[in-house]
Write an enzyme that holds these catalytic residues in place. Structure first.
Site, PDB file in Angstrom:
ATOM      1  N   MET A 120       0.843  -1.316   0.125  1.00 29.70           N
ATOM      2  CA  MET A 120      -0.151   0.306  -0.015  1.00 29.70           C
ATOM      3  C   MET A 120       1.126   1.433  -0.136  1.00 29.70           C
ATOM      4  SD  MET A 120      -2.618  -1.313  -0.692  1.00 29.70           S
ATOM      5  CE  MET A 120      -3.954  -0.866  -0.151  1.00 29.70           C
TER       6      MET A 120
ATOM      7  N   LEU B 168       5.605   3.092  -4.884  1.00 25.57           N
ATOM      8  CA  LEU B 168       6.366   3.131  -5.687  1.00 25.57           C
ATOM      9  C   LEU B 168       6.414   4.948  -6.102  1.00 25.57           C
ATOM     10  CD1 LEU B 168       6.868  -0.623  -6.633  1.00 25.57           C
ATOM     11  CD2 LEU B 168       7.611   1.069  -4.433  1.00 25.57           C
TER      12      LEU B 168
ATOM     13  N   HIS C 101      -4.341  -5.848  -8.166  1.00 28.12           N
ATOM     14  CA  HIS C 101      -5.957  -4.935  -7.384  1.00 28.12           C
ATOM     15  C   HIS C 101      -6.856  -5.571  -8.069  1.00 28.12           C
ATOM     16  CE1 HIS C 101      -7.243  -0.413  -6.820  1.00 28.12           C
ATOM     17  NE2 HIS C 101      -7.760  -0.482  -7.934  1.00 28.12           N
TER      18      HIS C 101
HETATM   19  C1  GAR Z   1      -5.772  -7.539  -2.000  1.00 29.87           C
HETATM   20  O1  GAR Z   1      -7.135  -7.176  -2.842  1.00 29.87           O
HETATM   21  C2  GAR Z   1      -5.137  -6.805  -3.341  1.00 29.87           C
HETATM   22  O2  GAR Z   1      -5.826  -7.154  -4.130  1.00 29.87           O
HETATM   23  C3  GAR Z   1      -5.130  -5.376  -2.476  1.00 29.87           C
HETATM   24  O3  GAR Z   1      -4.883  -4.834  -1.019  1.00 29.87           O
HETATM   25  C4  GAR Z   1      -5.300  -6.583  -0.814  1.00 29.87           C
HETATM   26  C5  GAR Z   1      -3.790  -7.751  -0.518  1.00 29.87           C
HETATM   27  O4  GAR Z   1      -4.444  -8.463   0.645  1.00 29.87           O
HETATM   28  N1  GAR Z   1      -4.408  -4.367  -3.297  1.00 29.87           N
HETATM   29  C6  GAR Z   1      -4.672  -2.986  -3.382  1.00 29.87           C
HETATM   30  O5  GAR Z   1      -5.519  -2.332  -3.157  1.00 29.87           O
HETATM   31  C7  GAR Z   1      -3.166  -2.478  -4.094  1.00 29.87           C
HETATM   32  N2  GAR Z   1      -3.855  -0.954  -4.684  1.00 29.87           N
HETATM   33  P1  GAR Z   1      -3.221  -9.975   0.751  1.00 29.87           P
HETATM   34  O6  GAR Z   1      -2.054  -8.584   1.578  1.00 29.87           O
HETATM   35  O7  GAR Z   1      -3.893 -10.271   1.284  1.00 29.87           O
HETATM   36  O8  GAR Z   1      -3.089 -10.184  -0.485  1.00 29.87           O
END
Ligand code: GAR
Length: 189
Positions: A91, A94, A110
């Protein structure tokens, strides 16, 4: 059997279900990559426990992550022969400076059907807009947030009685399936 697996690095900030899915797949004999490095910008990220349990090298980024640190990390990743950097719930944005070290080598997952719902709170926005579908997208990371070239998408139907939690859970399940398959395909190509 794969003779030599390609090294990938996974960047996380939290829970790490996508990291876990990538690791699980990598253990299969026929899988062509291995997770060689896990980088987190949060020292308490649960995903770090998953990495440690699997004896994968980890690194915590400092809060500021200034250019000198970015350059140092880029050098380490290059020396480790990292073929792809996979952002998995990372989050932090970069910088163009860091991205430039790894042209077409940084991949992100995403939780929306891009180009819709870039940024945060994707599911609640999709629900509020009464979308018929949500889902996830895997894309190359470019200098503009969630806007790089799309590699793969998976649609998930939004049900009438969906809550945020239920929708998030179903999409996450698809993310966990899709990400390892896409990375294998990218390594192969
Ligand atoms: C996931 O849903 C991913 O797509 C999202 O965070 C979550 C992480 O879950 N990513 C974003 O929102 C990036 N902008 P995880 O830690 O269980 O893999």
């Amino acid at each position: 059997m794969i003779k030599k697996k390609a090294n990938i690095a996974v960047f996380i900030s939290g829970r790490g279900t996508n990291l876990k899915a990538l690791i699980l797949r990598s253990k299969k004999k026929k899988c062509n990559y291995k997770v060689a490095y896990v980088i987190s910008n949060k020292k308490n990220a649960d995903g770090l426990k998953i990495a440690k349990k699997n004896k994968i090298l980890t690194k915590i980024l400092s809060r500021s992550f200034l250019k000198t640190e970015q350059k140092k990390l880029a050098k380490i990743l290059i020396n480790k022969n990292i073929k792809f950097i996979c952002l998995a719930g990372f989050m932090k944005i970069l910088s163009p400076y860091f991205i430039n070290f790894f042209k077409n080598k940084i991949i992100n997952i995403h939780p929306s059907l891009l180009p819709k719902y870039k940024g945060l709170n994707t599911h609640i926005r999709a629900l509020k807009a009464k979308e018929k579908f949500s889902g996830c997208t895997i894309h190359y990371v470019s200098k503009k947030l969630d806007s790089g070239k799309i590699i793969a998408k998976k649609k998930v139907k939004i049900l009438k009685k969906d809550s945020l939690k239920k929708l998030e859970k179903r999409v996450l399940k698809e993310e966990n399936k899709l990400y390892p398959l896409v990375i294998e395909k990218l390594v192969r190509s």
